[in-house]
Design an enzyme around this catalytic site. Structure first.
Site, PDB file in Angstrom:
ATOM      1  N   ASP A  93       2.277  -6.968   2.859  1.00 20.93           N
ATOM      2  CA  ASP A  93       1.648  -6.595   4.129  1.00 20.93           C
ATOM      3  C   ASP A  93       0.166  -6.237   3.926  1.00 20.93           C
ATOM      4  OD1 ASP A  93       2.053  -6.275   6.826  1.00 20.93           O
ATOM      5  OD2 ASP A  93       3.142  -4.396   6.709  1.00 20.93           O
ATOM      6  N   ASN A 153      -4.250   0.580   6.234  1.00 21.68           N
ATOM      7  CA  ASN A 153      -4.332   0.810   4.786  1.00 21.68           C
ATOM      8  C   ASN A 153      -3.069   1.409   4.178  1.00 21.68           C
ATOM      9  OD1 ASN A 153      -4.848   3.146   6.179  1.00 21.68           O
ATOM     10  ND2 ASN A 153      -6.499   3.821   4.838  1.00 21.68           N
ATOM     11  N   SER A 178      -0.870  -1.119  12.937  1.00 16.91           N
ATOM     12  CA  SER A 178      -2.006  -2.025  13.094  1.00 16.91           C
ATOM     13  C   SER A 178      -1.470  -3.456  13.138  1.00 16.91           C
ATOM     14  CB  SER A 178      -2.951  -1.857  11.902  1.00 16.91           C
ATOM     15  OG  SER A 178      -3.838  -2.950  11.853  1.00 16.91           O
ATOM     16  N   VAL A 230     -13.588   6.054  13.917  1.00 11.05           N
ATOM     17  CA  VAL A 230     -14.170   7.002  14.882  1.00 11.05           C
ATOM     18  C   VAL A 230     -14.316   6.375  16.277  1.00 11.05           C
ATOM     19  CG1 VAL A 230     -16.215   8.383  15.433  1.00 11.05           C
ATOM     20  CG2 VAL A 230     -15.266   8.419  13.112  1.00 11.05           C
ATOM     21  N   GLU A 250      -6.899  11.282  13.038  1.00  7.00           N
ATOM     22  CA  GLU A 250      -7.247  11.152  11.614  1.00  7.00           C
ATOM     23  C   GLU A 250      -8.198   9.981  11.524  1.00  7.00           C
ATOM     24  OE1 GLU A 250      -6.582  13.156   9.377  1.00  7.00           O
ATOM     25  OE2 GLU A 250      -4.886  14.282  10.185  1.00  7.00           O
ATOM     26  N   CYS A 284      -9.501   6.454   3.765  1.00  7.37           N
ATOM     27  CA  CYS A 284     -10.419   7.174   4.654  1.00  7.37           C
ATOM     28  C   CYS A 284     -11.120   8.331   3.973  1.00  7.37           C
ATOM     29  CB  CYS A 284      -9.642   7.695   5.846  1.00  7.37           C
ATOM     30  SG  CYS A 284      -8.205   8.639   5.339  1.00  7.37           S
ATOM     31  N   LYS A 455     -15.700  17.772  12.234  1.00  6.91           N
ATOM     32  CA  LYS A 455     -16.788  17.002  12.852  1.00  6.91           C
ATOM     33  C   LYS A 455     -16.225  15.709  13.477  1.00  6.91           C
ATOM     34  CE  LYS A 455     -20.706  17.450  10.227  1.00  6.91           C
ATOM     35  NZ  LYS A 455     -21.431  17.531   8.915  1.00  6.91           N
ATOM     36  N   GLU A 462      -2.486  16.730   9.600  1.00  7.74           N
ATOM     37  CA  GLU A 462      -1.194  16.179   9.241  1.00  7.74           C
ATOM     38  C   GLU A 462      -0.722  16.914   7.991  1.00  7.74           C
ATOM     39  OE1 GLU A 462      -2.054  11.729   9.348  1.00  7.74           O
ATOM     40  OE2 GLU A 462      -0.750  12.011  11.088  1.00  7.74           O
TER      41      GLU A 462
HETATM   42  P1  NDP Z   1      -9.092   0.910  14.082  1.00 10.95           P
HETATM   43  O1  NDP Z   1      -9.711   2.128  14.648  1.00 10.95           O
HETATM   44  O2  NDP Z   1      -9.679  -0.394  14.367  1.00 10.95           O
HETATM   45  O3  NDP Z   1      -7.564   0.814  14.583  1.00 10.95           O
HETATM   46  C1  NDP Z   1      -6.644   1.862  14.412  1.00 10.95           C
HETATM   47  C2  NDP Z   1      -5.425   1.596  15.287  1.00 10.95           C
HETATM   48  O4  NDP Z   1      -5.766   1.785  16.664  1.00 10.95           O
HETATM   49  C3  NDP Z   1      -4.885   0.168  15.195  1.00 10.95           C
HETATM   50  O5  NDP Z   1      -3.478   0.202  15.291  1.00 10.95           O
HETATM   51  C4  NDP Z   1      -5.514  -0.490  16.398  1.00 10.95           C
HETATM   52  O6  NDP Z   1      -4.816  -1.639  16.812  1.00 10.95           O
HETATM   53  C5  NDP Z   1      -5.422   0.628  17.421  1.00 10.95           C
HETATM   54  N1  NDP Z   1      -6.354   0.542  18.536  1.00 10.95           N
HETATM   55  C6  NDP Z   1      -7.533  -0.131  18.617  1.00 10.95           C
HETATM   56  N2  NDP Z   1      -8.120   0.084  19.818  1.00 10.95           N
HETATM   57  C7  NDP Z   1      -7.305   0.921  20.519  1.00 10.95           C
HETATM   58  C8  NDP Z   1      -7.361   1.534  21.822  1.00 10.95           C
HETATM   59  N3  NDP Z   1      -8.378   1.329  22.644  1.00 10.95           N
HETATM   60  N4  NDP Z   1      -6.342   2.344  22.189  1.00 10.95           N
HETATM   61  C9  NDP Z   1      -5.308   2.586  21.356  1.00 10.95           C
HETATM   62  N5  NDP Z   1      -5.189   2.030  20.132  1.00 10.95           N
HETATM   63  C10 NDP Z   1      -6.178   1.225  19.701  1.00 10.95           C
HETATM   64  O7  NDP Z   1      -8.960   1.211  12.537  1.00 10.95           O
HETATM   65  P2  NDP Z   1      -8.500   0.235  11.371  1.00 10.95           P
HETATM   66  O8  NDP Z   1      -7.083  -0.185  11.564  1.00 10.95           O
HETATM   67  O9  NDP Z   1      -9.547  -0.800  11.227  1.00 10.95           O
HETATM   68  O10 NDP Z   1      -8.491   1.236  10.126  1.00 10.95           O
HETATM   69  C11 NDP Z   1      -9.625   1.587   9.439  1.00 10.95           C
HETATM   70  C12 NDP Z   1     -10.156   2.915   9.912  1.00 10.95           C
HETATM   71  O11 NDP Z   1      -9.141   3.912   9.886  1.00 10.95           O
HETATM   72  C13 NDP Z   1     -11.244   3.412   9.024  1.00 10.95           C
HETATM   73  O12 NDP Z   1     -12.351   3.799   9.783  1.00 10.95           O
HETATM   74  C14 NDP Z   1     -10.652   4.622   8.341  1.00 10.95           C
HETATM   75  O13 NDP Z   1     -11.544   5.597   8.002  1.00 10.95           O
HETATM   76  C15 NDP Z   1      -9.638   5.098   9.292  1.00 10.95           C
HETATM   77  N6  NDP Z   1      -8.576   5.769   8.575  1.00 10.95           N
HETATM   78  C16 NDP Z   1      -8.471   7.127   8.677  1.00 10.95           C
HETATM   79  C17 NDP Z   1      -7.513   7.806   7.966  1.00 10.95           C
HETATM   80  C18 NDP Z   1      -7.367   9.280   8.083  1.00 10.95           C
HETATM   81  O14 NDP Z   1      -6.300   9.796   7.805  1.00 10.95           O
HETATM   82  N7  NDP Z   1      -8.368  10.024   8.475  1.00 10.95           N
HETATM   83  C19 NDP Z   1      -6.590   7.100   7.087  1.00 10.95           C
HETATM   84  C20 NDP Z   1      -6.767   5.677   7.089  1.00 10.95           C
HETATM   85  C21 NDP Z   1      -7.736   5.046   7.818  1.00 10.95           C
HETATM   86  P3  NDP Z   1      -5.160  -3.071  16.137  1.00 10.95           P
HETATM   87  O15 NDP Z   1      -5.673  -2.827  14.767  1.00 10.95           O
HETATM   88  O16 NDP Z   1      -3.873  -3.761  16.139  1.00 10.95           O
HETATM   89  O17 NDP Z   1      -6.212  -3.659  17.000  1.00 10.95           O
END
Ligand code: NDP
Length: 488
Positions: A93, A153, A178, A230, A250, A284, A455, A462
């Site tokens: 995956d 991830n 995702s 963000v 997160e 992240c 911030k 979690e």
């Molecule tokens: P995204 O923000 O692109 O997506 C996160 C999830 O939100 C996905 O399942 C995505 O769906 C979904 N999504 C997108 N748009 C919307 C919306 N408008 N409403 C509701 N859900 C939505 O992040 P990534 O998947 O690209 O992951 C990378 C990011 O995640 C990095 O910035 C990283 O820092 C952060 N991260 C944070 C962690 C933490 O614990 N703080 C841990 C791991 C990652 P889809 O992708 O299917 O479009």
């Protein structure tokens, strides 16, 4: 297809599909080969997921807490027993090597289920004496149907880090992985059902952002927990606010890892590598700004480059391989763009910086582990989250200077300090503006320890007991024991 699930979604205890939903493909990042085809949830699928979750939650909330805990702990044992198979699926995956997935994905999910299964019977309130015989008591009650939205991830870990505390508190969860990594959450749903959870208690629906957005605004949903970037966090937080829903966010980071002159050199180099190259840098909390005090800098860089060049990249299914590809073609392109930008801005690329040729895996999304030195605070690679194996090393001279520079970012997820002077280490973490910090260690996230950001990096926590507060709310009851003294 190598990993085709029985159907796209798992709802009310069974695999279901709706072929009218938008089709999407799941790709093995090491080869680019399509390994599964799925459909995004339609409005009808979302309704089924919310209805069945609401029914299951009503039932589950009435169970004895110790019985709820037993289901979670049974699921943990089942995951551990099936670790190899689940890790192989996680590798397909995500592209992460088995060397990682065997110890950091399903196992971490199992630990969350075990931990929150153990805590379930201890979630209670307090009694508050109020004088004159009156008293109040509080109850910690579930929120209802919670939605979990995951990044790509750590798909299994994220499903469990959200699902376990939610279920322990008596909630139901609908999890949307995702679209890049849709497979392993389905296994978590199967296992929870087999462990004794009522059908509908943990549903999985697939889809892109639009499906997440529909869940966030659904009137039947009480809480949303997102792991993502963000910008997505801002959208989800705003959408949840309209219905006054609870949130946990997160989000991303650009964390500082500070290495003082008196640090143990090998430990500091190892910490910096763990904090930049694990999961091909797609973590992240990574310490992507490595501040190294000038006295130790040259020796640090020498050891860092030697150890980085020795990293074994290759077939993720080979237990001896230490680094896999990035998760997708889009992420590959993005990370290579940042590397080009780093070079163009004048950072010195000490190693990596290119695409390795991995024989037999030419279609994969490979990037070499890359170290930039001479990075300045204003460079794009020092300001933006790259989410790839790209480390920026920056020089510093004094404690006050490095703290000010470390804090000069909108992010506040994590940070770390390497120093043998423990008084200094504690003093520095105290002044770093971040939610999760490490001293002489980096990126370890045991379930016992609360994890989250400050911030722009997030809201809520979690893991640890702290997570309970974010999946339950207090109900206060005043008990009058004497006559009612009304002034009229
Ligand atoms: P995204 O923000 O692109 O997506 C996160 C999830 O939100 C996905 O399942 C995505 O769906 C979904 N999504 C997108 N748009 C919307 C919306 N408008 N409403 C509701 N859900 C939505 O992040 P990534 O998947 O690209 O992951 C990378 C990011 O995640 C990095 O910035 C990283 O820092 C952060 N991260 C944070 C962690 C933490 O614990 N703080 C841990 C791991 C990652 P889809 O992708 O299917 O479009």
């Amino acid at each position: 297809m190598r990993a085709q699930p029985e159907a796209s979604h798992f709802i009310d205890g069974a695999y279901v599909d709706d072929p009218t939903g938008a089709a999407f493909e799941c790709v093995y990042p090491a080869t680019g080969e399509v390994i599964a085809r799925l459909h995004a949830a339609t409005p009808a699928i979302i309704e089924r997921a919310v209805d069945s979750a609401a029914r299951a939650q009503d039932h589950w909330a009435g169970w004895k807490p110790v019985e709820r805990g037993r289901v979670l702990r049974r699921a943990a044992d089942m995951i551990m027993a099936r670790n190899r198979e689940l890790s192989e699926l996680e590798t397909l995956d995500t592209g992460k090597p088995l060397q990682e997935t065997l110890v950091a994905d399903a196992t971490s999910g199992a630990e969350a289920l075990e931990f929150f299964g153990g805590i379930a019977p201890t979630i209670n309130g307090e009694t508050i004496p109020l004088g004159g015989g009156d008293f109040a008591y509080t109850k910690r009650v579930p929120l209802g149907v919670c939605v979990g939205i995951g990044a790509w991830n750590y798909p299994t870990q994220i499903a469990c880090w959200k699902g376990a505390p939610a279920l322990a508190c008596g909630n139901a969860m609908i999890f949307k992985p995702s679209e890049t990594t849709p497979l392993s959450a389905l296994k978590v749903a199967e296992i929870l059902l087999e462990a004794g959870a009522p059908a509908g208690l943990f549903n999985v629906v697939q889809g892109m952002g639009a499906v997440g957005a529909a869940l966030v605004t659904h009137p039947g949903v009480a809480k949303v927990s997102l792991t993502g970037s963000v910008p997505t966090g801002q959208k989800v937080y705003a959408a949840a606010a309209a219905g006054m829903r609870h949130v946990t966010m997160e989000l991303g980071g650009k964390s500082a890892l500070i290495v003082f002159d008196d640090a143990d050199l090998e430990d500091a180099v190892g910490g910096a590598m763990l904090g930049n190259f694990y999961s091909s840098g797609q973590v992240c909390s990574n310490g992507t700004r490595v501040f190294v005090q000038k006295g130790i800098r040259d020796e640090f860089l020498k050891r860092l480059v030697a150890r980085t060049e020795a990293i074994r990249i290759g077939d993720p299914m080979d237990d001896g391989v230490q680094m896999g590809p990035l998760v997708s073609a889009a992420q590959h392109e993005k990370v290579l763009g940042y590397i080009a930008q780093g070079k163009a801005e004048g950072a010195r690329c000490l190693c990596g910086g290119g695409v390795p040729r991995v024989q037999g895996f030419e279609g994969g999304f490979w990037v070499e582990p890359t170290v930039f030195a001479g990075v300045r605070d204003d460079m794009v690679i020092a300001r933006e989250e790259i989410f790839g194996p790209v480390m920026s090393v920056l020089d510093f001279e004094t404690e006050d200077e490095v703290i000010a520079r470390a804090n000069a970012t909108e992010f506040g997820l994590a940070g770390g300090v390497f120093s043998r002077d423990l008084a200094r280490a504690h003093r520095v973490v105290d002044r770093l503006e971040a939610g999760t910090l490490w001293i002489n260690s980096y990126n370890l996230a045991p379930v016992e320890m609360p994890f989250g950001g400050s911030k722009m990096s997030g809201v809520g926590r979690e893991n640890g007991r702290a997570a309970i507060e974010h999946y339950s709310e207090l109900k206060s009851v005043y008990v009058g024991m004497g006559p009612v003294e009304a002034p009229y």
